[in-house]
Motif scaffolding. Structure first.
Motif, PDB file in Angstrom:
ATOM      1  N   PHE A 268      54.872 -61.629  26.801  1.00  0.00           N
ATOM      2  CA  PHE A 268      54.275 -60.508  26.081  1.00  0.00           C
ATOM      3  C   PHE A 268      52.756 -60.624  26.041  1.00  0.00           C
ATOM      4  O   PHE A 268      52.039 -59.644  26.297  1.00  0.00           O
ATOM      5  N   THR A 269      52.249 -61.798  25.717  1.00  0.00           N
ATOM      6  CA  THR A 269      50.796 -61.966  25.660  1.00  0.00           C
ATOM      7  C   THR A 269      50.174 -61.825  27.046  1.00  0.00           C
ATOM      8  O   THR A 269      49.098 -61.239  27.194  1.00  0.00           O
ATOM      9  N   THR A 270      50.867 -62.315  28.080  1.00  0.00           N
ATOM     10  CA  THR A 270      50.346 -62.202  29.440  1.00  0.00           C
ATOM     11  C   THR A 270      50.348 -60.747  29.904  1.00  0.00           C
ATOM     12  O   THR A 270      49.515 -60.350  30.735  1.00  0.00           O
ATOM     13  N   ASN A 271      51.241 -59.939  29.361  1.00  0.00           N
ATOM     14  CA  ASN A 271      51.309 -58.520  29.706  1.00  0.00           C
ATOM     15  C   ASN A 271      50.164 -57.717  29.088  1.00  0.00           C
ATOM     16  O   ASN A 271      49.775 -56.679  29.624  1.00  0.00           O
ATOM     17  N   THR A 272      49.617 -58.194  27.965  1.00  0.00           N
ATOM     18  CA  THR A 272      48.614 -57.409  27.243  1.00  0.00           C
ATOM     19  C   THR A 272      47.233 -58.058  27.151  1.00  0.00           C
ATOM     20  O   THR A 272      46.220 -57.370  27.246  1.00  0.00           O
ATOM     21  N   VAL A 273      47.191 -59.381  26.986  1.00  0.00           N
ATOM     22  CA  VAL A 273      45.915 -60.042  26.685  1.00  0.00           C
ATOM     23  C   VAL A 273      44.919 -60.028  27.848  1.00  0.00           C
ATOM     24  O   VAL A 273      43.729 -59.792  27.622  1.00  0.00           O
TER      25      VAL A 273
ATOM     26  N   ILE B 126      39.934 -64.638  21.049  1.00  0.00           N
ATOM     27  CA  ILE B 126      41.151 -64.280  21.775  1.00  0.00           C
ATOM     28  C   ILE B 126      41.369 -65.218  22.955  1.00  0.00           C
ATOM     29  O   ILE B 126      42.499 -65.627  23.243  1.00  0.00           O
ATOM     30  N   LEU B 127      40.282 -65.593  23.622  1.00  0.00           N
ATOM     31  CA  LEU B 127      40.386 -66.538  24.730  1.00  0.00           C
ATOM     32  C   LEU B 127      40.909 -67.884  24.235  1.00  0.00           C
ATOM     33  O   LEU B 127      41.774 -68.512  24.865  1.00  0.00           O
ATOM     34  N   ILE B 128      40.420 -68.336  23.071  1.00  0.00           N
ATOM     35  CA  ILE B 128      40.875 -69.606  22.488  1.00  0.00           C
ATOM     36  C   ILE B 128      42.340 -69.515  22.075  1.00  0.00           C
ATOM     37  O   ILE B 128      43.159 -70.389  22.401  1.00  0.00           O
TER      38      ILE B 128
ATOM     39  N   SER C 173      44.695 -69.442  25.036  1.00  0.00           N
ATOM     40  CA  SER C 173      44.835 -70.782  25.639  1.00  0.00           C
ATOM     41  C   SER C 173      45.774 -71.665  24.822  1.00  0.00           C
ATOM     42  O   SER C 173      46.629 -72.364  25.376  1.00  0.00           O
ATOM     43  N   ILE C 174      45.628 -71.602  23.488  1.00  0.00           N
ATOM     44  CA  ILE C 174      46.518 -72.369  22.607  1.00  0.00           C
ATOM     45  C   ILE C 174      47.957 -71.885  22.762  1.00  0.00           C
ATOM     46  O   ILE C 174      48.904 -72.678  22.796  1.00  0.00           O
ATOM     47  N   ASN C 175      48.101 -70.576  22.881  1.00  0.00           N
ATOM     48  CA  ASN C 175      49.440 -70.006  23.051  1.00  0.00           C
ATOM     49  C   ASN C 175      50.084 -70.483  24.348  1.00  0.00           C
ATOM     50  O   ASN C 175      51.274 -70.821  24.383  1.00  0.00           O
TER      51      ASN C 175
END
Length: 307
Positions: free
Chosen positions: A69-74, A31-33, A36-38
């Motif tokens: 969205f990813t910053t809100n959840t990840v 998920i961290l990888i 970062s790619i995202n």
């Protein structure tokens, strides 16, 4: 004793993937990888908006939505997987729910707008620049935000009016189907209202997009040039793949009854559309769309020249 009603406050425990402790370390790394790619991919796509073509303009909005969205959840998921803290306050949970619903709803409307853009490009090529003029593009983008936040406001308001029993959310972020599982009383009436809102924001846009692509397919079949067919198919095929990924996950998550919703499966579906899909979107568009790929190279070329 009955479960404690925590509708007005308290903390929730996000179970996350603690049911599979042997997978948490693996999930943490991947998920961290992927995150970062995202971040790199969406940032690169957003820079393309400086070229001001309609396709690049809408794609930059889509990338911005994915990034939000990813910053809100990840980050919450990464903290949970690292075992530091699995709790989230009631206010934080409601805010996360509202933001994720708003961004999801906005993306649903934006994908309709992008389908209309492809329809105009393929079916009305001679009038494309007249139809998709800058002010209309900006208006459609703003309308997608307004529609998305309005839908989220309605559904979040309905959820907050329900008494919740319990404090364990069997998920890695605050999502509507999991909240419904904690309801203290029969939620049939509230569910019915939410279902109508979901149909409006998920099913209706999906049908509009399918209708647009049916018209595009008819127009492409009439084109005599093989090269032109391939270009149209490549450009539209990339968006159709993104649409399929998005609405497939949205249909599973939001358009099924509470009793048939599986929390375990739901977590993996959510993991797919919060991590994998946002990472794939920039790759799908840039690899399948020559215009976007060319725009990216222009931006990179200018940066190299001025660097």
């Amino acid at each position: 004793m009955g479960s404690l009603n925590i509708s007005l406050g308290g903390d929730f425990i996000l179970v996350g993937f603690s049911d599979w402790p042997e997978l948490e370390s693996v999930f943490f790394i991947y998920i961290l990888i992927f995150y970062s790619i995202n971040l790199l991919g969406t940032t690169a796509i957003i820079t393309v908006s400086r070229l001001h073509t309609p396709m690049c303009f809408f794609l930059s909005y889509l990338s911005f939505l994915d990034l939000c969205f990813t910053t809100n959840t990840v980050p919450q998921l990464i903290i949970s997987l690292h075992g530091l803290d699995r709790t989230i306050s009631y206010g934080g949970c409601v805010a996360q729910l509202f933001i994720s619903l708003a961004l999801d709803s906005t993306e649903s409307v934006l994908l309709v707008v992008m389908a209309f853009d492809r329809y105009a490009a393929v079916c009305r090529p001679l009038h494309y620049t007249t139809i998709m003029y800058p002010l209309l593009c900006q208006t459609l983008a703003i309308a997608s935000w307004v529609g998305g936040f309005l839908n989220s406001l309605i559904q979040t308001g309905l959820m907050m009016a329900m008494p919740l029993c319990g404090y364990r959310l069997n998920h890695f972020f605050c999502e509507m189907p999991v909240f419904l599982k904690l309801a203290c009383e029969d939620t049939g009436g509230t569910e019915a209202k939410m279902f109508v809102a979901r149909v409006v924001i998920v099913a209706v846009p999906a049908m509009l997009i399918l209708g647009s692509y049916a018209q595009i397919a008819r127009a492409v079949l009439k084109v005599q040039s093989v090269a032109a067919r391939r270009k149209a198919a490549g450009t539209c095929g990339s968006q159709l793949l993104v649409v399929s990924l998005f609405y497939g996950a949205a249909t599973y998550t939001y358009l099924q009854p509470k009793d048939s919703y599986s929390e375990s499966k739901g977590k993996f579906v959510a993991l797919f559309y919060t991590i994998v899909t946002p990472m794939l979107n920039p790759l799908i568009y840039t690899l399948r769309n020559k215009d976007v790929k060319g725009a990216l190279w222009k931006v990179l070329g200018r940066s190299a020249a001025t660097g």
